[in-house]
Motif scaffolding. Sequence first.
Motif, PDB file in Angstrom:
ATOM      1  N   ARG A   1     -23.225  -8.994 -37.882  1.00  0.00           N
ATOM      2  CA  ARG A   1     -22.921  -8.780 -36.529  1.00  0.00           C
ATOM      3  C   ARG A   1     -21.458  -8.407 -36.668  1.00  0.00           C
ATOM      4  NH1 ARG A   1     -25.857 -13.391 -35.290  1.00  0.00           N
ATOM      5  NH2 ARG A   1     -23.781 -14.670 -35.330  1.00  0.00           N
ATOM      6  N   LEU A   2     -20.518  -8.969 -37.195  1.00  0.00           N
ATOM      7  CA  LEU A   2     -19.047  -8.560 -37.367  1.00  0.00           C
ATOM      8  C   LEU A   2     -18.949  -7.077 -37.672  1.00  0.00           C
ATOM      9  CD1 LEU A   2     -16.038  -9.375 -37.391  1.00  0.00           C
ATOM     10  CD2 LEU A   2     -16.515 -10.067 -39.747  1.00  0.00           C
TER      11      LEU A   2
ATOM     12  N   GLU B   1     -14.529   4.704 -44.081  1.00  0.00           N
ATOM     13  CA  GLU B   1     -15.975   4.722 -43.744  1.00  0.00           C
ATOM     14  C   GLU B   1     -16.364   5.588 -42.490  1.00  0.00           C
ATOM     15  OE1 GLU B   1     -15.792   0.730 -45.643  1.00  0.00           O
ATOM     16  OE2 GLU B   1     -14.765   1.951 -44.188  1.00  0.00           O
ATOM     17  N   LEU B   2     -15.337   5.422 -41.520  1.00  0.00           N
ATOM     18  CA  LEU B   2     -15.543   6.054 -40.231  1.00  0.00           C
ATOM     19  C   LEU B   2     -14.812   7.564 -40.111  1.00  0.00           C
ATOM     20  CD1 LEU B   2     -15.586   2.969 -37.950  1.00  0.00           C
ATOM     21  CD2 LEU B   2     -17.564   4.290 -38.991  1.00  0.00           C
TER      22      LEU B   2
ATOM     23  N   VAL C   1     -23.442  -6.645 -46.873  1.00  0.00           N
ATOM     24  CA  VAL C   1     -23.878  -7.961 -46.644  1.00  0.00           C
ATOM     25  C   VAL C   1     -24.749  -8.269 -48.136  1.00  0.00           C
ATOM     26  CG1 VAL C   1     -25.684  -9.450 -45.409  1.00  0.00           C
ATOM     27  CG2 VAL C   1     -24.111  -7.912 -44.157  1.00  0.00           C
ATOM     28  N   ALA C   2     -25.317  -7.420 -48.721  1.00  0.00           N
ATOM     29  CA  ALA C   2     -26.043  -7.697 -49.776  1.00  0.00           C
ATOM     30  C   ALA C   2     -25.083  -8.070 -51.082  1.00  0.00           C
ATOM     31  CB  ALA C   2     -26.841  -6.229 -50.183  1.00  0.00           C
ATOM     32  N   ARG C   3     -23.984  -7.247 -51.084  1.00  0.00           N
ATOM     33  CA  ARG C   3     -23.279  -7.656 -51.955  1.00  0.00           C
ATOM     34  C   ARG C   3     -22.476  -9.093 -51.900  1.00  0.00           C
ATOM     35  NH1 ARG C   3     -20.670  -3.752 -55.530  1.00  0.00           N
ATOM     36  NH2 ARG C   3     -20.494  -5.790 -56.615  1.00  0.00           N
TER      37      ARG C   3
ATOM     38  N   GLU D   1     -25.375   1.166 -40.151  1.00  0.00           N
ATOM     39  CA  GLU D   1     -26.477   0.302 -40.556  1.00  0.00           C
ATOM     40  C   GLU D   1     -26.542   0.268 -41.865  1.00  0.00           C
ATOM     41  OE1 GLU D   1     -28.489  -3.072 -39.679  1.00  0.00           O
ATOM     42  OE2 GLU D   1     -27.340  -1.842 -38.350  1.00  0.00           O
ATOM     43  N   ASP D   2     -26.698   1.419 -42.661  1.00  0.00           N
ATOM     44  CA  ASP D   2     -26.777   1.445 -44.143  1.00  0.00           C
ATOM     45  C   ASP D   2     -25.743   0.792 -45.007  1.00  0.00           C
ATOM     46  OD1 ASP D   2     -25.218   3.644 -43.307  1.00  0.00           O
ATOM     47  OD2 ASP D   2     -25.855   4.777 -45.248  1.00  0.00           O
TER      48      ASP D   2
END
Length: 276
Positions: A168-169, A259-260, A184-186, A177-178
């Motif tokens: 969420r953060l 990223e953005l 999160v997975a890391r 989303e990717d």
Amino acid sequence: MDSFRRDGLTFDVLDAGPSHGEPVVLLHGFPQDSAAWRRVAPALHQHGLRTLAPDQRGYSPMARPRGRSYYRLRETTADVLALLDAAGLAKAHVVGHDWGGLVGWALGAWHPDRVTTLTVLSVPHPAAMAKAMVSSDQALRSFYIALFQVPLVPERLLLAGDGAALRRLLRRGGLPEDVVDHYVARMREPGALSAALGWYRALPWSGRDPVGRVRVPTLHVWSTDDAFLGRAGVEAADQFVEAPYRLEVLEGVPHWIPELAPERVADLVTAHVRAT
């Protein structure tokens, strides 16, 4: 090269672009990894630049020592020097975001002979940050740093329910989303989040080594929609640079600048490198 070693730790690194191009070291922050630069690096390669993007201490699976003191700023900056040595580079352009930016400030002050130019995204010089903590709303923006000092609790809060709170953060910060899924997975890897939080928990040790004034040409990039870092610290940063300094403000961009706003970052870094 795809890895380098220091003090028994092995760090993963993405080394790409023209092998004889000007070297640019790309340093990520929390809770990112080298993937933060996946859209920036190709644009730099097109301009003839070589990039080296390590997964920093705590983020590389084989570089997660236990104990807060292992994540103090002297250690994280020494890791970058070890990367340069392993790559056979006397010096390089350094670009850092978030915690990677703090490492960049330290490198520019402590090891100017190894840094050709410095580009810092988001985070102000630590001395400017300290001033802002008592003269602006920066202390409120940084409330989470105190929470991160508590053992175990942040890990449980952020990773509960398959990392729902962390997810969420990152989503609220505007990350795709990717990218959220990847970070999160890391952080759900064994010991990963505790190691990454070690950077925050080592602040009492890092504070014993003042960064001092930066002595390399510096470009500072800040974005107006950064929820974590306010304008006051950013506007005071030039007081701690004894070299050409320029502040670039990105309107409407949240904290996650690499990223953005990757194209803008690549253009700014390229221009800064060429100017020097």
